[in-house]
Design an enzyme around this catalytic site. Structure first.
Site, PDB file in Angstrom:
ATOM      1  N   LEU A  36     -11.143 -16.118  -1.472  1.00  0.00           N
ATOM      2  CA  LEU A  36     -12.118 -15.497  -2.455  1.00  0.00           C
ATOM      3  C   LEU A  36     -13.425 -14.797  -1.706  1.00  0.00           C
ATOM      4  O   LEU A  36     -14.272 -14.192  -2.274  1.00  0.00           O
ATOM      5  CB  LEU A  36     -12.779 -16.539  -3.788  1.00  0.00           C
ATOM      6  CG  LEU A  36     -11.549 -17.146  -4.535  1.00  0.00           C
ATOM      7  CD1 LEU A  36     -12.336 -18.121  -5.534  1.00  0.00           C
ATOM      8  CD2 LEU A  36     -11.040 -15.676  -5.353  1.00  0.00           C
ATOM      9  N   SER A  37     -13.401 -15.136  -0.532  1.00  0.00           N
ATOM     10  CA  SER A  37     -14.645 -14.920   0.066  1.00  0.00           C
ATOM     11  C   SER A  37     -14.863 -13.483   0.498  1.00  0.00           C
ATOM     12  O   SER A  37     -16.058 -12.914   0.103  1.00  0.00           O
ATOM     13  CB  SER A  37     -14.471 -15.346   1.821  1.00  0.00           C
ATOM     14  OG  SER A  37     -14.475 -16.725   1.678  1.00  0.00           O
ATOM     15  N   LYS A  86     -11.314 -24.308  12.105  1.00  0.00           N
ATOM     16  CA  LYS A  86     -12.688 -24.510  12.252  1.00  0.00           C
ATOM     17  C   LYS A  86     -13.131 -25.515  13.556  1.00  0.00           C
ATOM     18  O   LYS A  86     -14.318 -25.021  13.907  1.00  0.00           O
ATOM     19  CB  LYS A  86     -12.989 -25.395  10.823  1.00  0.00           C
ATOM     20  CG  LYS A  86     -13.106 -24.478   9.787  1.00  0.00           C
ATOM     21  CD  LYS A  86     -13.838 -25.181   8.619  1.00  0.00           C
ATOM     22  CE  LYS A  86     -13.721 -24.690   7.038  1.00  0.00           C
ATOM     23  NZ  LYS A  86     -14.251 -25.139   5.977  1.00  0.00           N
ATOM     24  N   ASP A 122     -20.680 -25.601   5.310  1.00  0.00           N
ATOM     25  CA  ASP A 122     -20.105 -26.241   4.334  1.00  0.00           C
ATOM     26  C   ASP A 122     -20.896 -27.373   3.673  1.00  0.00           C
ATOM     27  O   ASP A 122     -20.846 -27.643   2.503  1.00  0.00           O
ATOM     28  CB  ASP A 122     -18.912 -26.838   4.972  1.00  0.00           C
ATOM     29  CG  ASP A 122     -17.797 -25.837   5.120  1.00  0.00           C
ATOM     30  OD1 ASP A 122     -17.485 -24.777   4.528  1.00  0.00           O
ATOM     31  OD2 ASP A 122     -16.759 -26.050   6.193  1.00  0.00           O
ATOM     32  N   GLY A 149     -10.738 -36.067   7.828  1.00  0.00           N
ATOM     33  CA  GLY A 149     -10.468 -34.865   8.550  1.00  0.00           C
ATOM     34  C   GLY A 149     -11.654 -33.857   8.644  1.00  0.00           C
ATOM     35  O   GLY A 149     -13.010 -34.381   8.328  1.00  0.00           O
TER      36      GLY A 149
END
Ligand code: ATR
Length: 289
Positions: A36-37, A86, A122, A149
């Protein structure tokens, strides 16, 4: 609205966009087509009158370094990075923000000279969504984090930094929970996955596991949720549903997915790139609608 998704291989030989005033951004990941970015950043740009081009670029771990180079060559000024890239992104950066270095993960890249500066928005996105949209300030709260994680790490450092009263971390592989709790120090502690039923009640239970992406449901004991507790899944959409359903069945008063966090971390990235913070409320409402 339809947004074009490029594959990393399509970036080869792209010419620099030096002739136009449009600013070029992208999100890299795999899979990425349903991200959706691009829609979120297009809406932010329209809201603030900033002309920008923001694409989704499909790249796996092997392709990512070259794809990012090609993007920079073609005039890319900034990028977001999502699964599974990431940690790789953090390793590729010439410099890192303190929060990105701490959690070993980068979701936002800014072009600085000949290299990339990496940041992680985040955690800030999670905190802002909790506080502004769900009226939950982590300070002094009893919090349970499921998972250890990359996503869990960013959440854990943010929640600990926001003054959580208690931060219990449970993970399928206990050693990872223990390592994360040790990296955080008090008030974090590792909790046995098999001991959740005896763990007591929490004000906030955050699911940072990838279980929902595989459609797997977590077994949540009914003792886990304090009265008026919030169950929060860092994923959004379908991936969040198994946890949210299990949380409601176990008595959670409120159960929400991470769509708000997605919009807030995007706003934080946008502010880093453009120096202006967009209003997230209309964009969140449009996506929710
Ligand atoms: P991410 O970057 O999304 O956090 P990750 O670093 O691979 O991805 O971490 C995935 C997390 O989900 C881990 O905590 C993982 O547990 P393990 O450390 O034991 O692998 C957790 N996870 C994945 N599938 C799960 C499942 N079916 N049940 C419980 N936990 C699961």
């Amino acid at each position: 609205m339809v947004f074009e998704t490029l594959h990393a291989s399509q970036l080869k030989g792209q010419r620099p966009h030096r002739t136009d005033m449009t600013l070029h951004y992208a999100v890299f990941g795999q899979p990425i087509a349903h991200s959706l970015s691009p829609r979120i950043h297009a809406a932010f740009g329209a809201q603030l009158g900033i002309a920008l081009d923001y694409r989704a670029i499909e790249a796996g771990r092997a392709e990512f370094p070259h794809a990012l180079d090609a993007f920079a060559h073609a005039g890319g000024r900034g990028a977001n990075v999502t699964l599974p890239l990431k940690e790789d992104a953090a390793a590729l950066c010439a410099s890192l923000s303190e929060r990105a270095r701490r959690c070993g993960s980068v979701n936002t890249l800014l072009r600085e000279g000949e290299g990339w500066h990496g940041d992680s928005t985040d955690g800030a996105g999670l905190l802002r969504d909790l506080r502004e949209r769900h009226a939950l300030d982590p300070r002094d709260q009893r919090i349970l984090l499921l998972g250890a994680g990359g996503a869990a790490r960013a959440a854990a450092f943010a929640l600990a930094g926001a003054g959580a009263g208690e931060l219990a971390i449970a993970n399928r592989t206990h050693e990872r929970a223990a390592a994360l709790a040790a990296a955080l120090g008090a008030p974090a502690r590792a909790l046995a996955w098999s001991g959740l039923a005896e763990a007591g009640a929490f004000d906030l239970v955050v699911n940072a596991t990838a279980a929902g992406h595989a459609g797997a449901t977590l077994a949540l004991p009914s003792t886990l949720f304090a009265s008026d507790a919030l169950a929060y899944d860092l994923s959004y959409g379908r991936a969040a549903q198994p946890f949210l359903a299990a949380a409601r069945a176990a008595g959670a008063t409120h159960a929400v997915d991470g769509l708000g966090m997605l919009v807030e971390q995007a706003a934080e990235s946008f502010a880093l790139w453009h120096g202006r913070r967009p209003d997230t409320a209309p964009v969140y409402a449009a996506l929710r609608g």
